[in-house]
Design a protein around this motif. Structure first.
Motif, short mmCIF file in Angstrom:
data_model
loop_
_atom_site.label_atom_id
_atom_site.label_comp_id
_atom_site.label_asym_id
_atom_site.label_seq_id
_atom_site.Cartn_x
_atom_site.Cartn_y
_atom_site.Cartn_z
N GLN A 94 1.37 -2.19 -4.78
CA GLN A 94 0.56 -2.23 -3.55
C GLN A 94 0.95 -3.45 -2.70
O GLN A 94 1.10 -3.34 -1.48
CB GLN A 94 -0.93 -2.27 -3.90
CG GLN A 94 -1.82 -1.95 -2.73
CD GLN A 94 -1.56 -0.58 -2.15
OE1 GLN A 94 -1.21 0.37 -2.83
NE2 GLN A 94 -1.69 -0.46 -0.85
N ARG A 95 1.12 -4.60 -3.34
CA ARG A 95 1.51 -5.81 -2.62
C ARG A 95 2.90 -5.64 -1.99
O ARG A 95 3.11 -5.99 -0.82
CB ARG A 95 1.51 -7.02 -3.55
CG ARG A 95 1.84 -8.33 -2.85
CD ARG A 95 1.92 -9.52 -3.78
NE ARG A 95 3.02 -9.38 -4.72
CZ ARG A 95 2.91 -9.16 -6.02
NH1 ARG A 95 1.71 -9.08 -6.56
NH2 ARG A 95 3.96 -9.04 -6.80
N ALA A 96 3.83 -5.07 -2.75
CA ALA A 96 5.19 -4.86 -2.23
C ALA A 96 5.17 -3.89 -1.04
O ALA A 96 5.90 -4.09 -0.07
CB ALA A 96 6.10 -4.35 -3.34
N LYS A 97 4.34 -2.85 -1.13
CA LYS A 97 4.25 -1.90 -0.02
C LYS A 97 3.71 -2.58 1.24
O LYS A 97 4.19 -2.33 2.34
CB LYS A 97 3.34 -0.72 -0.39
CG LYS A 97 4.02 0.32 -1.24
CD LYS A 97 3.09 1.49 -1.47
CE LYS A 97 3.81 2.66 -2.10
NZ LYS A 97 2.92 3.82 -2.25
N LEU A 98 2.72 -3.45 1.08
CA LEU A 98 2.16 -4.16 2.23
C LEU A 98 3.22 -5.06 2.87
O LEU A 98 3.36 -5.10 4.10
CB LEU A 98 0.95 -4.99 1.82
CG LEU A 98 -0.31 -4.20 1.47
CD1 LEU A 98 -1.38 -5.13 0.91
CD2 LEU A 98 -0.83 -3.46 2.68
N GLU A 99 3.97 -5.78 2.04
CA GLU A 99 5.00 -6.68 2.56
C GLU A 99 6.13 -5.88 3.22
O GLU A 99 6.62 -6.26 4.28
CB GLU A 99 5.56 -7.57 1.45
CG GLU A 99 4.56 -8.60 0.93
CD GLU A 99 4.12 -9.58 1.99
OE1 GLU A 99 4.89 -9.88 2.93
OE2 GLU A 99 2.99 -10.08 1.88
#
Length: 113
Positions: free
Chosen positions: A63-68
């Motif tokens: 989820q964090r990687a997708k946001l970044e």
């Protein structure tokens, strides 16, 4: 009975291999994060999560990687759109198309963006 033993032995041999594959995908994702290659991080976290769907760490990291990744594509899309506005003719159409692709990736990665 022999089939059961063979199946059990095969399963026991495959479990460590799957574990190694999951670990490798997770490590590749972490390395991609370190160099801000968020698209690769997303791919590798997705791979790790497919192999271990119940892993909360993988899910949060994905989820964090997708946001970044979404943020990066959004910024690139804005830059391309601004560049398209400053040009004429075919170059303008090409830059506008590239901007649209980047903005589509933005929404695909994070629909709330």
């Amino acid at each position: 009975m022999n089939r059961l033993k063979i199946a059990t032995a095969a399963l026991l041999l495959l479990l460590p291999l799957a574990s190694c594959t999951t670990y490798n995908a997770y490590q590749q994702a972490k390395r991609a994060e370190l160099v801000n290659d968020w698209d690769v991080a997303v791919q590798q976290y997705e791979k790790a999560l497919q192999l271990d769907p119940g892993n909360t760490r993988f899910r949060i990291s994905l989820q964090r990687a997708k946001l970044e990744a979404s943020r990066g594509h959004f910024e690139k899309g804005k830059t391309l759109r601004a560049a398209a506005a400053d040009t004429q003719g075919n170059e303008r159409a090409r830059l506008a198309q590239l901007a649209a692709i980047e903005l589509q990736l933005t929404v695909k990665l994070d629909p709330s963006n």
